[in-house]
Design an enzyme around this catalytic site. Structure first.
Site, PDB file in Angstrom:
ATOM      1  N   GLU A   1       1.578  -0.326  -4.748  1.00 32.63           N
ATOM      2  CA  GLU A   1       0.817   0.875  -5.095  1.00 32.63           C
ATOM      3  C   GLU A   1       1.661   2.059  -5.176  1.00 32.63           C
ATOM      4  O   GLU A   1       1.802   2.800  -4.047  1.00 32.63           O
ATOM      5  CB  GLU A   1      -0.310   1.085  -4.078  1.00 32.63           C
ATOM      6  CG  GLU A   1      -1.252   2.066  -4.512  1.00 32.63           C
ATOM      7  CD  GLU A   1      -2.238   2.626  -3.564  1.00 32.63           C
ATOM      8  OE1 GLU A   1      -3.268   3.252  -3.930  1.00 32.63           O
ATOM      9  OE2 GLU A   1      -1.816   2.672  -2.249  1.00 32.63           O
TER      10      GLU A   1
ATOM     11  N   HIS B   1     -10.699  -0.432  -6.009  1.00 36.97           N
ATOM     12  CA  HIS B   1     -11.535   0.139  -5.078  1.00 36.97           C
ATOM     13  C   HIS B   1     -11.521   1.471  -4.566  1.00 36.97           C
ATOM     14  O   HIS B   1     -12.209   1.960  -3.728  1.00 36.97           O
ATOM     15  CB  HIS B   1     -11.431  -0.829  -3.818  1.00 36.97           C
ATOM     16  CG  HIS B   1     -10.040  -0.406  -3.145  1.00 36.97           C
ATOM     17  ND1 HIS B   1      -8.725  -0.806  -3.729  1.00 36.97           N
ATOM     18  CD2 HIS B   1      -9.705   0.161  -1.855  1.00 36.97           C
ATOM     19  CE1 HIS B   1      -7.803  -0.632  -2.943  1.00 36.97           C
ATOM     20  NE2 HIS B   1      -8.335   0.147  -1.857  1.00 36.97           N
TER      21      HIS B   1
ATOM     22  N   ASP C   1       0.653  -1.173  -0.068  1.00 35.07           N
ATOM     23  CA  ASP C   1      -0.110   0.093  -0.046  1.00 35.07           C
ATOM     24  C   ASP C   1       0.984   1.273  -0.022  1.00 35.07           C
ATOM     25  O   ASP C   1       1.921   1.232   0.658  1.00 35.07           O
ATOM     26  CB  ASP C   1      -0.858  -0.242   1.237  1.00 35.07           C
ATOM     27  CG  ASP C   1      -1.783   1.058   1.442  1.00 35.07           C
ATOM     28  OD1 ASP C   1      -2.807   0.989   0.323  1.00 35.07           O
ATOM     29  OD2 ASP C   1      -1.733   1.838   2.222  1.00 35.07           O
TER      30      ASP C   1
HETATM   31  C1  NOJ Z   1      -4.235   3.179  -0.723  1.00 36.71           C
HETATM   32  C2  NOJ Z   1      -5.487   2.256  -0.727  1.00 36.71           C
HETATM   33  O1  NOJ Z   1      -5.820   1.648  -1.842  1.00 36.71           O
HETATM   34  C3  NOJ Z   1      -6.679   3.109  -0.299  1.00 36.71           C
HETATM   35  O2  NOJ Z   1      -7.960   2.434  -0.114  1.00 36.71           O
HETATM   36  C4  NOJ Z   1      -6.302   3.718   1.127  1.00 36.71           C
HETATM   37  O3  NOJ Z   1      -7.189   4.502   1.507  1.00 36.71           O
HETATM   38  C5  NOJ Z   1      -5.127   4.218   1.126  1.00 36.71           C
HETATM   39  N1  NOJ Z   1      -4.206   3.435   0.442  1.00 36.71           N
HETATM   40  C6  NOJ Z   1      -4.459   4.452   2.547  1.00 36.71           C
HETATM   41  O4  NOJ Z   1      -4.251   3.025   3.123  1.00 36.71           O
END
Ligand code: NOJ
Length: 541
Positions: free
Chosen positions: A275, A336, A216
């Site tokens: 990500e 999402h 993440d």
């Molecule tokens: C990225 C995640 O995909 C998202 O859903 C989240 O709000 C943020 N990172 C913080 O963890």
């Protein structure tokens, strides 16, 4: 034919790591399948629906699943506020349920990766509770605490969810940093004990058999140690999103990733996809380092592109040049956090065309649950909104059965769904689409089946053609096979001439078409006319 951009792919005999050939499917556990009728999806629900994904003739045929967080959490940010990285939140089940899910997935040849939330924790995490308890706490340095400046926050950094990225803590008269909600304090990655603790979290899940991690907001684990003010909308080197010069993508992120990679390597062929939310492909590509940093990185430049063959063509070719020679692209248009393709582009036509695009580009595709049904975003009445950042519409529960057959829970739940079931449940439910040879789901299954039997799509070279106007045209090839992909991004018919794609005639057999008509039909013509938003995959003779 104008300019052509070619990169030779791996020869099919070359051993490619599994994640290069795999198609990943993202499961948002809360919205996939509910086994106990509490209205919230759970791990047993996922277990019960594995047939849908892999292992039977009628399965979708994906190779790996990515599970969004199911860890213990107060759920301020849908579980991305983790209160215990090594425990399953009771709403999703137990560790035994997780182990059973992994075992059953593996039995079907389906790999499992989990979300690894490294940049922050919940404010209810024992680490933060201890850190917050006093300035002298042994864990004070695990988070980013600073005195205020001129009666306000220590610097001008902003939270991704709006407002300052700092919250004042009266008990200790200091401010703590949070790149997201105030309930998600940022860990201090300049503190070696934090890094070591996160490595232990990784080992915990690797020992339990996970095949890797989706990391993440990984670009945020390196920040300017001096915490200098961001520079408004300044855009310059090592700054890849306006306003984020100092609070992400700091060079320290790379050695940190390298050390994470070493942990993953202790366990053999496991993987990490990051990500890397930088809107610049050059910056993102720096994170993808064979056997060194990330194996794959989600590409948010691509994901945020307008609906345009030209822009997609440019991005695909540009990334090819930017990745290191052994780097590998990742293609994803839904998750999402974003409005769904069928809502932000031209409806079902876009859902169909993007299916062909994602599953035929050279690289690893990531699909998000419901994309294969052509789902649109839900309309969420105000009183049912849950998410801190307005992302509920893309998170509506999956319709497994039409409500007229299964009741209002649409086969997702026997209870009250936590968010309204995804729109068009009556017509788009899984059971409706499975037996309809022209459904979006059937198109996905056909594409996935083609990809499985066709090394040209998995590991072949790719040549992208210029000068085809609204049609994105490319050829995937291995020495024994050549597939021509033609995708018309326009709502008007468009023609592709043989010369546009380097041939004297367009000759071959239709393997897949967006309409699911004409499969197996032979084509031999000086040019091909595509209908509005039509896409074709042609096996060249
Ligand atoms: C990225 C995640 O995909 C998202 O859903 C989240 O709000 C943020 N990172 C913080 O963890």
């Amino acid at each position: 034919m104008a300019a052509m951009d070619v990169r030779s792919g791996l020869h099919p005999q070359t051993t490619a790591p599994w994640w290069r050939e795999a198609v990943f499917y993202q499961i948002y556990p809360r919205s996939f399948a509910d086994s106990d009728g509490d209205g919230v999806g759970d791990l047993r629900g996922i277990f019960s629906r594995l047939d849908y994904l892999a292992g039977t003739e009628r399965s979708l045929g994906v190779d790996a699943i990515w599970l969004s967080p199911f860890f213990k959490s107060p759920m301020v940010d849908g579980g991305y506020d983790v209160a215990d990285h090594c425990a399953v939140d009771p709403v999703f089940g137990t560790l035994d349920d997780f182990d059973a899910l992994v075992a059953e997935a593996h039995r079907r040849g389906l790999r499992v990766i989990v979300d690894l939330v490294v940049n922050h924790t919940s404010d209810q995490h024992p680490w933060f509770l201890e850190s917050r308890s006093s300035r002298a706490s042994a864990k004070r340095s695990w988070y980013v605490w600073r005195p205020g400046r001129d009666g306000g926050p220590p610097n001008n950094w902003c939270s991704e969810f709006g407002g300052p990225a700092w919250t004042y803590d009266p008990a200790t008269d200091e401010w703590y940093l949070h790149s997201f909600a105030p309930q998600q304090p940022d860990l201090n990655w300049d503190e070696p004990a934090v890094e070591a603790a996160m490595h232990e979290v990784m080992r915990f899940w690797l020992r339990r058999g996970v095949d890797g991690f989706r990391v993440d907001v990984v670009h945020k684990i390196g920040k300017d140690p001096l915490l200098r003010d961001n520079l408004g909308t300044f855009v310059g080197p090592s700054h890849h999103r306006p306003g984020h010069r100092f609070d992400e993508d700091w060079p320290s992120v790379h050695p940190r990733l390298r050390r994470m990679r070493r942990v993953v390597k202790e366990f053999g062929e496991r993987m990490m996809v990051g990500e890397v939310y930088l809107l610049d492909q050059a910056a993102m590509a720096m994170y993808v380092r064979w056997d060194d940093e990330l194996d794959l990185a989600h590409n948010f430049h691509f994901m945020n592109l307008p609906w345009s063959a030209d822009l997609i063509r440019t991005a695909v070719c540009e990334l090819d040049r930017l990745l290191e020679p052994r780097g590998w692209p990742t293609w994803c248009l839904n998750n999402h956090d974003h409005p769904r393709v069928a809502s932000r582009y031209p409806g079902e036509a876009a859902a169909r065309l993007s299916a062909v695009l994602l599953l035929t580009l050279r690289g690893t595709p990531f699909l998000y649950q419901g994309e294969e049904l052509g789902l649109r975003d839900g309309a969420i009445p105000e009183e049912q909104r849950v998410d801190v950042a307005g992302r509920d519409p893309a998170r509506c529960p999956l319709p497994w059965e039409p409500p007229s057959v299964a009741g209002p829970g649409a086969g997702f739940t026997a209870g009250n769904p936590w968010l309204p079931i995804a729109p068009d449940a009556e017509t788009r439910a899984v059971s409706r689409q499975l037996d309809d040879p022209q459904s979006v789901l059937s198109l996905y299954r056909a594409l996935l089946a083609l990809r499985r039997r066709e090394p040209a799509l998995r590991v072949g070279s790719m040549a992208v053609f210029d000068g085809t106007g609204p049609v994105l045209a490319y050829r995937r090839g291995v020495p024994t096979a050549s597939l021509l992909v033609l995708l018309n991004f326009d709502g008007q018919p468009a023609t592709v001439r043989a010369a546009d794609v380097g041939r004297l005639a367009i000759r071959g057999t239709i393997e897949v078409s967006t309409t699911m008509d004409d499969l197996g039909r032979g084509v031999e013509a000086p040019e091909v006319e595509l209908g509005p938003f039509e896409g074709l995959v042609l096996r060249e003779a």
